[in-house]
Design a protein around this motif. Structure first.
Motif, PDB file in Angstrom:
ATOM      1  N   LYS A 189     -20.325  -4.623 -39.680  1.00 38.21           N
ATOM      2  CA  LYS A 189     -20.513  -4.773 -41.134  1.00 38.21           C
ATOM      3  C   LYS A 189     -21.352  -6.004 -41.490  1.00 38.21           C
ATOM      4  O   LYS A 189     -21.038  -6.750 -42.416  1.00 38.21           O
ATOM      5  N   LEU A 190     -22.406  -6.206 -40.706  1.00 34.67           N
ATOM      6  CA  LEU A 190     -23.279  -7.352 -40.971  1.00 34.67           C
ATOM      7  C   LEU A 190     -24.705  -6.898 -41.292  1.00 34.67           C
ATOM      8  O   LEU A 190     -25.625  -7.712 -41.322  1.00 34.67           O
ATOM      9  N   ALA A 191     -24.867  -5.591 -41.509  1.00 31.30           N
ATOM     10  CA  ALA A 191     -26.219  -5.055 -41.684  1.00 31.30           C
ATOM     11  C   ALA A 191     -26.921  -5.655 -42.904  1.00 31.30           C
ATOM     12  O   ALA A 191     -28.156  -5.715 -42.947  1.00 31.30           O
ATOM     13  N   ASP A 192     -26.157  -6.118 -43.904  1.00 31.85           N
ATOM     14  CA  ASP A 192     -26.788  -6.717 -45.093  1.00 31.85           C
ATOM     15  C   ASP A 192     -27.432  -8.067 -44.780  1.00 31.85           C
ATOM     16  O   ASP A 192     -28.358  -8.500 -45.450  1.00 31.85           O
ATOM     17  N   GLN A 193     -26.895  -8.747 -43.777  1.00 29.84           N
ATOM     18  CA  GLN A 193     -27.398 -10.092 -43.468  1.00 29.84           C
ATOM     19  C   GLN A 193     -28.389 -10.107 -42.303  1.00 29.84           C
ATOM     20  O   GLN A 193     -29.069 -11.101 -42.090  1.00 29.84           O
ATOM     21  N   LEU A 194     -28.412  -9.008 -41.545  1.00 23.34           N
ATOM     22  CA  LEU A 194     -29.190  -9.031 -40.304  1.00 23.34           C
ATOM     23  C   LEU A 194     -30.253  -7.942 -40.267  1.00 23.34           C
ATOM     24  O   LEU A 194     -30.008  -6.816 -40.677  1.00 23.34           O
ATOM     25  N   GLU A 195     -31.403  -8.319 -39.722  1.00 22.18           N
ATOM     26  CA  GLU A 195     -32.468  -7.346 -39.509  1.00 22.18           C
ATOM     27  C   GLU A 195     -33.037  -7.618 -38.109  1.00 22.18           C
ATOM     28  O   GLU A 195     -33.101  -8.787 -37.701  1.00 22.18           O
ATOM     29  N   PHE A 196     -33.395  -6.571 -37.396  1.00 18.29           N
ATOM     30  CA  PHE A 196     -33.941  -6.782 -36.046  1.00 18.29           C
ATOM     31  C   PHE A 196     -35.278  -6.075 -35.949  1.00 18.29           C
ATOM     32  O   PHE A 196     -35.383  -4.895 -36.284  1.00 18.29           O
ATOM     33  N   VAL A 197     -36.298  -6.813 -35.511  1.00 16.19           N
ATOM     34  CA  VAL A 197     -37.633  -6.218 -35.472  1.00 16.19           C
ATOM     35  C   VAL A 197     -38.273  -6.388 -34.094  1.00 16.19           C
ATOM     36  O   VAL A 197     -38.036  -7.365 -33.388  1.00 16.19           O
ATOM     37  N   LYS A 198     -39.102  -5.388 -33.782  1.00 16.94           N
ATOM     38  CA  LYS A 198     -39.829  -5.403 -32.516  1.00 16.94           C
ATOM     39  C   LYS A 198     -41.065  -6.287 -32.671  1.00 16.94           C
ATOM     40  O   LYS A 198     -41.780  -6.198 -33.672  1.00 16.94           O
ATOM     41  N   GLY A 199     -41.329  -7.122 -31.704  1.00 17.44           N
ATOM     42  CA  GLY A 199     -42.542  -7.929 -31.750  1.00 17.44           C
ATOM     43  C   GLY A 199     -42.620  -8.875 -30.575  1.00 17.44           C
ATOM     44  O   GLY A 199     -41.608  -9.175 -29.933  1.00 17.44           O
ATOM     45  N   ASP A 200     -43.822  -9.345 -30.328  1.00 19.21           N
ATOM     46  CA  ASP A 200     -44.072 -10.295 -29.245  1.00 19.21           C
ATOM     47  C   ASP A 200     -44.104 -11.693 -29.867  1.00 19.21           C
ATOM     48  O   ASP A 200     -44.898 -11.945 -30.784  1.00 19.21           O
ATOM     49  N   PHE A 201     -43.273 -12.589 -29.358  1.00 19.38           N
ATOM     50  CA  PHE A 201     -43.233 -13.919 -29.994  1.00 19.38           C
ATOM     51  C   PHE A 201     -44.504 -14.733 -29.750  1.00 19.38           C
ATOM     52  O   PHE A 201     -44.687 -15.786 -30.334  1.00 19.38           O
ATOM     53  N   MET A 202     -45.403 -14.217 -28.895  1.00 17.68           N
ATOM     54  CA  MET A 202     -46.692 -14.899 -28.697  1.00 17.68           C
ATOM     55  C   MET A 202     -47.705 -14.456 -29.749  1.00 17.68           C
ATOM     56  O   MET A 202     -48.830 -14.953 -29.788  1.00 17.68           O
ATOM     57  N   ASN A 203     -47.311 -13.483 -30.554  1.00 17.21           N
ATOM     58  CA  ASN A 203     -48.251 -12.916 -31.520  1.00 17.21           C
ATOM     59  C   ASN A 203     -47.455 -12.366 -32.702  1.00 17.21           C
ATOM     60  O   ASN A 203     -47.381 -11.165 -32.901  1.00 17.21           O
ATOM     61  N   MET A 204     -46.881 -13.255 -33.487  1.00 16.55           N
ATOM     62  CA  MET A 204     -45.962 -12.799 -34.549  1.00 16.55           C
ATOM     63  C   MET A 204     -46.725 -12.218 -35.733  1.00 16.55           C
ATOM     64  O   MET A 204     -47.792 -12.709 -36.083  1.00 16.55           O
ATOM     65  N   GLU A 205     -46.120 -11.198 -36.344  1.00 15.87           N
ATOM     66  CA  GLU A 205     -46.802 -10.537 -37.454  1.00 15.87           C
ATOM     67  C   GLU A 205     -46.265 -10.948 -38.819  1.00 15.87           C
ATOM     68  O   GLU A 205     -46.684 -10.432 -39.840  1.00 15.87           O
ATOM     69  N   PHE A 206     -45.288 -11.843 -38.870  1.00 13.99           N
ATOM     70  CA  PHE A 206     -44.757 -12.301 -40.164  1.00 13.99           C
ATOM     71  C   PHE A 206     -45.831 -13.136 -40.870  1.00 13.99           C
ATOM     72  O   PHE A 206     -46.595 -13.850 -40.204  1.00 13.99           O
ATOM     73  N   PRO A 207     -45.855 -13.082 -42.215  1.00 16.60           N
ATOM     74  CA  PRO A 207     -46.815 -13.946 -42.925  1.00 16.60           C
ATOM     75  C   PRO A 207     -46.514 -15.430 -42.662  1.00 16.60           C
ATOM     76  O   PRO A 207     -45.378 -15.779 -42.333  1.00 16.60           O
ATOM     77  N   GLU A 208     -47.524 -16.246 -42.835  1.00 16.71           N
ATOM     78  CA  GLU A 208     -47.318 -17.708 -42.678  1.00 16.71           C
ATOM     79  C   GLU A 208     -46.244 -18.197 -43.634  1.00 16.71           C
ATOM     80  O   GLU A 208     -46.067 -17.621 -44.713  1.00 16.71           O
TER      81      GLU A 208
END
Ligand code: SAM
Length: 372
Positions: free
Chosen positions: A168-187
């Motif tokens: 019951k933590l889905a509201d607080q947590l999100e998990f995403v696929k990605g390479d930490f050497m090339n992150m796609e999150f905005p600055e």
């Protein structure tokens, strides 16, 4: 994202389905291991082990560094079930206090990092290399913050999502696929960033720290438990290099770097390093590596006997023998035994590195991105 990266991502997602099936989450540990597609498991083991051929020359190291993404992805495809079986759902070490049980010590280690990072309710936080989400769940409960877990392993992400719903933590947590050497999150996206025993998988620490710096808001804090070789380590000493190699081969790490390399890398990308402290450099009665030693005197509570047995020297031998037998009669997928042997090599290197204080899995750095 480049076409090559997109293709790699699609390939990894497809392979995950083939290897683990659709029903990820309902099984853990050995029962999950037994339900793998056997051919795919063999392929995953080969993809991982092809890089660990005993060679530590520059060419061999370069090949491992170049293939870090696939090698780590394959490594966690084949070890995740063993980790969950032996250790639980937080894949990291911790300090132990007399009388403290294993789970409490793991949780305290996570709380301490959250405290040092200053994570609070209302923060948006990034967990770099989040595993199956054990630390993210604990830190979400402890602080009330919202946490995004980043991971390049599809199997672990599916598990982390499953557990978030289950607990019951889905509201607080999100998990995403990605390479930490090339992150796609905005600055400038996150208020805080933390990483627990994950950024050591980077081919270059400067590369992953630069990405963390980019996605952290100005004034934000990054806290990390880094795996590094200590100042006592001498790369030219064959005994020392052997220990570092055992840690690399058994833990899917392209190259173990020294504490100075890590500190310099943080500073080079622009961080102000506020804290740099090796939490393993202490006189604790119970050493951090005790679960891997086989020394019963360290076990603190009756309840920990089972965990300790599974991770101890004898327990690991029992697991390897059992898995070999299951592989021989066709119950466990081919290659399972090779995986347990690689994990064995890691355990030997970790204990030797810990005893000689050549290695630490808990070099705590707290670093701040300047306001301007
Ligand atoms: C030892 S586990 C630690 C997991 C988690 N922090 C914990 O303490 O439970 C290392 C994690 O780093 C992730 N990882 C390794 N290389 C990565 C990469 N290039 N990008 C994103 N995640 C990566 C692995 O998939 C794995 O989940």
């Amino acid at each position: 994202m480049s076409n090559t990266e997109q293709e790699l991502r699609q390939r990894q997602a497809q392979f995950t389905k083939e290897l683990h099936g659709d029903d990820i989450g309902s099984k853990t540990g050995l029962s999950a291991l037994l339900s793998k597609n056997k051919n795919a498991q063999q392929e995953a083991v080969n993809k991982y082990l092809r890089h660990w051929d005993g060679k530590t020359d520059q060419d061999a190291e370069q090949r491992r560094l170049d293939d870090y993404n696939e090698a780590t992805h394959s490594y966690y495809n084949v070890v995740t079930d063993f980790y969950e079986y032996g250790w639980g759902s937080s894949f990291h070490f911790s300090r132990f206090y007399p009388g403290e049980n294993f789970k409490a010590s793991v949780a305290r280690h996570e709380h301490y990092l959250a405290y040092m990072a200053g994570i609070q309710k209302g923060d948006l936080v990034l967990d770099v290399g989040c595993g199956v989400g054990g630390p993210a769940r604990e830190i979400a409960r402890f602080t009330g913050a919202s946490i995004v877990g980043l991971n390049n392993n599809d199997y672990q992400i599916a598990k982390a999502k499953h557990y978030a719903r289950k607990y019951k933590l889905a509201d607080q947590l999100e998990f995403v696929k990605g390479d930490f050497m090339n992150m796609e999150f905005p600055e400038n996206t996150f208020d805080k960033v933390y990483a627990i025993e994950a950024t050591c998988h980077a081919p270059k620490l400067e590369g992953v720290y630069e990405q963390i710096y980019k996605v952290l808001k100005p004034g934000g804090t990054f806290a990390v438990y880094e795996w590094v070789m200590t100042a006592n380590y001498d790369e030219n000493n064959p005994e020392h290099r052997k220990i570092a190699y055992e840690i690399e081969v058994g833990d899917g790490i392209p190259k173990m770097y020294s504490v100075d390399v890590a500190r310099d890398a943080l500073q080079k990308v622009g961080f102000d390093v506020l804290v740099g402290r090796d939490l393993a450099d202490n006189d604790d009665d119970v050493p951090w590596y005790y679960p891997l030693t086989g020394e019963w005197k360290y076990v603190q509570t009756l309840g920990d006997l089972a965990t300790f047995f599974r991770t101890s020297f004898i327990g690991r031998k029992v697991t390897t023998t059992m898995v070999s037998l299951m592989e021989r009669v066709g119950i466990a997928p081919q290659g399972s035994r090779d995986v347990t042997l690689a994990l064995e090599e890691a355990a030997v290197g970790l204990v030797a590195g810990g005893k000689q204080k050549l290695f630490t899995p808990m070099m705590l750095f707290v670093a701040k991105k300047p306001e301007n």
